[in-house]
Design a protein around this motif. Structure first.
Motif, short mmCIF file in Angstrom:
data_model
loop_
_atom_site.label_atom_id
_atom_site.label_comp_id
_atom_site.label_asym_id
_atom_site.label_seq_id
_atom_site.Cartn_x
_atom_site.Cartn_y
_atom_site.Cartn_z
N ALA A 238 0.84 -1.20 0.00
CA ALA A 238 0.00 0.00 0.00
C ALA A 238 0.87 1.25 0.00
N ALA A 239 1.98 1.22 0.72
CA ALA A 239 2.85 2.40 0.79
C ALA A 239 3.42 2.73 -0.59
N ALA A 240 3.75 1.71 -1.37
CA ALA A 240 4.30 1.95 -2.71
C ALA A 240 3.23 2.56 -3.62
N LEU A 241 2.01 2.07 -3.50
CA LEU A 241 0.91 2.65 -4.30
C LEU A 241 0.66 4.09 -3.88
N ARG A 242 0.75 4.35 -2.58
CA ARG A 242 0.60 5.73 -2.10
C ARG A 242 1.69 6.62 -2.69
N ARG A 243 2.93 6.14 -2.65
CA ARG A 243 4.04 6.96 -3.16
C ARG A 243 3.88 7.24 -4.66
N ALA A 244 3.26 6.27 -5.37
CA ALA A 244 3.09 6.45 -6.81
C ALA A 244 2.15 7.61 -7.13
N VAL A 245 1.31 8.00 -6.17
CA VAL A 245 0.39 9.12 -6.38
C VAL A 245 1.02 10.44 -5.94
N THR A 246 2.15 10.35 -5.28
CA THR A 246 2.70 11.50 -4.56
C THR A 246 3.90 12.10 -5.29
N SER A 247 3.69 13.15 -6.05
CA SER A 247 4.82 13.85 -6.71
C SER A 247 5.46 14.81 -5.72
N PRO A 248 6.78 14.90 -5.75
CA PRO A 248 7.45 15.85 -4.85
C PRO A 248 6.92 17.27 -5.09
N GLY A 249 6.55 17.93 -4.01
CA GLY A 249 6.07 19.30 -4.11
C GLY A 249 4.65 19.43 -4.64
N GLY A 250 3.96 18.33 -4.84
CA GLY A 250 2.63 18.38 -5.44
C GLY A 250 1.49 18.44 -4.43
N THR A 251 0.29 18.25 -4.95
CA THR A 251 -0.92 18.39 -4.12
C THR A 251 -1.05 17.24 -3.11
N THR A 252 -0.77 16.01 -3.56
CA THR A 252 -0.93 14.86 -2.65
C THR A 252 0.05 14.98 -1.48
N GLU A 253 1.27 15.40 -1.80
CA GLU A 253 2.27 15.56 -0.74
C GLU A 253 1.78 16.55 0.32
N ARG A 254 1.15 17.62 -0.13
CA ARG A 254 0.64 18.64 0.81
C ARG A 254 -0.46 18.03 1.70
N ALA A 255 -1.34 17.22 1.09
CA ALA A 255 -2.42 16.60 1.87
C ALA A 255 -1.86 15.56 2.85
N LEU A 256 -0.90 14.77 2.38
CA LEU A 256 -0.36 13.72 3.24
C LEU A 256 0.42 14.29 4.43
N ALA A 257 0.96 15.49 4.25
CA ALA A 257 1.65 16.12 5.38
C ALA A 257 0.66 16.36 6.52
N VAL A 258 -0.60 16.61 6.18
CA VAL A 258 -1.63 16.77 7.20
C VAL A 258 -2.02 15.42 7.78
N LEU A 259 -2.33 14.47 6.89
CA LEU A 259 -2.86 13.17 7.34
C LEU A 259 -1.82 12.33 8.08
#
Ligand SMILES: NC(=O)c1ccc[n+]([C@@H]2O[C@H](COP(=O)([O-])OP(=O)(O)OC[C@H]3O[C@@H](n4cnc5c(N)ncnc54)[C@H](OP(=O)(O)O)[C@@H]3O)[C@@H](O)[C@H]2O)c1
Length: 285
Positions: A238-259
């Motif tokens: 699951a962590a690898a699939l999560r990382r695949a959605v997460t571009s450095p400096g992108g929107t997902t990274e910003r959301a995951l910093a909260v979660l």
């Protein structure tokens, strides 16, 4: 920690038991044809179920694939089930189970009642061969996961039969330590509710961002169900699939910093599962 074995099921095809031929499942006595019992019966029918009997005074949906009777007294005297599946509510166990003592010795009892221990069930049934199992509601679409533990006197053939019955509603894992069932209940038994809550909250957040209600609902549902399907189809963590959605400096990274802040989801999920496991231990009997 005891050992556990992943034995069979729909999402581990390399180990799926070969039970798909007609007539593969011997006669079963199903006690309680509600949501869970009904889902199991539907799964057995797909795999070829011998003439069977279901006991339920008022099933919520019509029973197909088994002769329906209202109580234990109405079971044909010559009916000899290979397994008696106990799918009534746990609070009904003391009132319901003693009527089935006559099958102890000839049949294996498979209980899916939450919180009812092997010891507690055997007190009501006598010296019976009992398997205790904890399924979850995706069983309704054959995508459940069930953990089972065998009590004393369960033969290899009886255990294999229970595995076949449970594999009809999804993946099956066996443990040797019954105490693990409390943690299992907290993770996979209650777990679908956590995922549905995520869908609810995502929908509310979409509304708060100004999306129309129908679109908010579509996006939340399909994001949760599609991600689940992708996870099921993938060999990756699951962590690898999560990382695949997460571009450095992108929107997902910003959301995951909260979660992913330590006091956010990591702590909340851990505390929620611990609270459910503690409640499971309180309810055990
Ligand atoms: N749902 C879950 O997420 C889940 C997960 C894991 C395990 N389980 C376990 O699965 C079991 C069944 O749960 P469920 O959600 O399927 O409940 P359910 O839909 O209420 O099904 C139980 C059925 O048993 C019937 N019943 C009541 N008294 C009976 C009797 N004397 N003889 C035969 N049938 C009788 C009920 O009828 P009435 O409605 O008329 O009383 C109902 O149709 C429970 O023990 C539960 O702990 C459920």
């Amino acid at each position: 920690m005891g050992r556990f074995t992943l034995q069979s099921g729909t999402d581990c095809s390399d180990r799926t038991t070969s039970v798909s031929s007609a007539g593969a499942i011997p006669p079963i006595l199903l006690v309680g044809a509600g949501r869970m019992g009904g889902a199991m019966l539907a799964g057995w029918r797909e795999r070829g179920l011998a003439a069977s009997v279901a006991v339920d005074p008022a099933p919520p949906v019509p029973v197909e694939g088994a002769a329906l009777v209202a109580d234990a007294d109405a079971i044909p005297r010559d009916f000899a089930p290979a397994a008696v599946v106990l799918a009534v509510k746990p609070q009904n166990a003391a009132a319901v189970l003693p009527a089935y003592r006559r099958f102890a010795g000839s049949a294996v009892f498979l209980s899916i009642m939450a919180g009812r221990t092997l010891g507690g069930i055997r007190q009501l049934l006598g010296e019976a061969a009992v398997v205790r199992a904890m399924p979850n509601t995706p069983a309704a679409v054959r995508q459940g996961v069930t953990v089972a533990v065998a009590g004393p006197g369960v033969s290899a053939a009886q255990r294999a039969l229970c595995d076949t019955l449970l594999a009809a509603i999804g993946a099956v894992a066996w443990v040797e330590d019954e105490a693990m069932i409390d943690a299992v209940t907290a993770v996979s038994g209650s777990g679908p509710a956590y995922v549905f809550l995520l869908a609810e909250l995502l929908e509310q957040a979409a509304l708060a961002q100004g999306l129309p209600a129908s679109l908010a609902r579509l996006l939340a549902r399909r994001t949760v169900s599609g991600s689940g399907a992708l996870l099921a189809a993938s060999e990756e963590d699951a962590a690898a699939l999560r990382r695949a959605v997460t571009s450095p400096g992108g929107t997902t990274e910003r959301a995951l910093a909260v979660l992913m802040a330590p006091t956010a989801w990591p702590e909340a999920i851990s505390r929620a599962v611990a609270a459910a496991a503690a409640r499971s231990r309180e309810l055990a009997g």
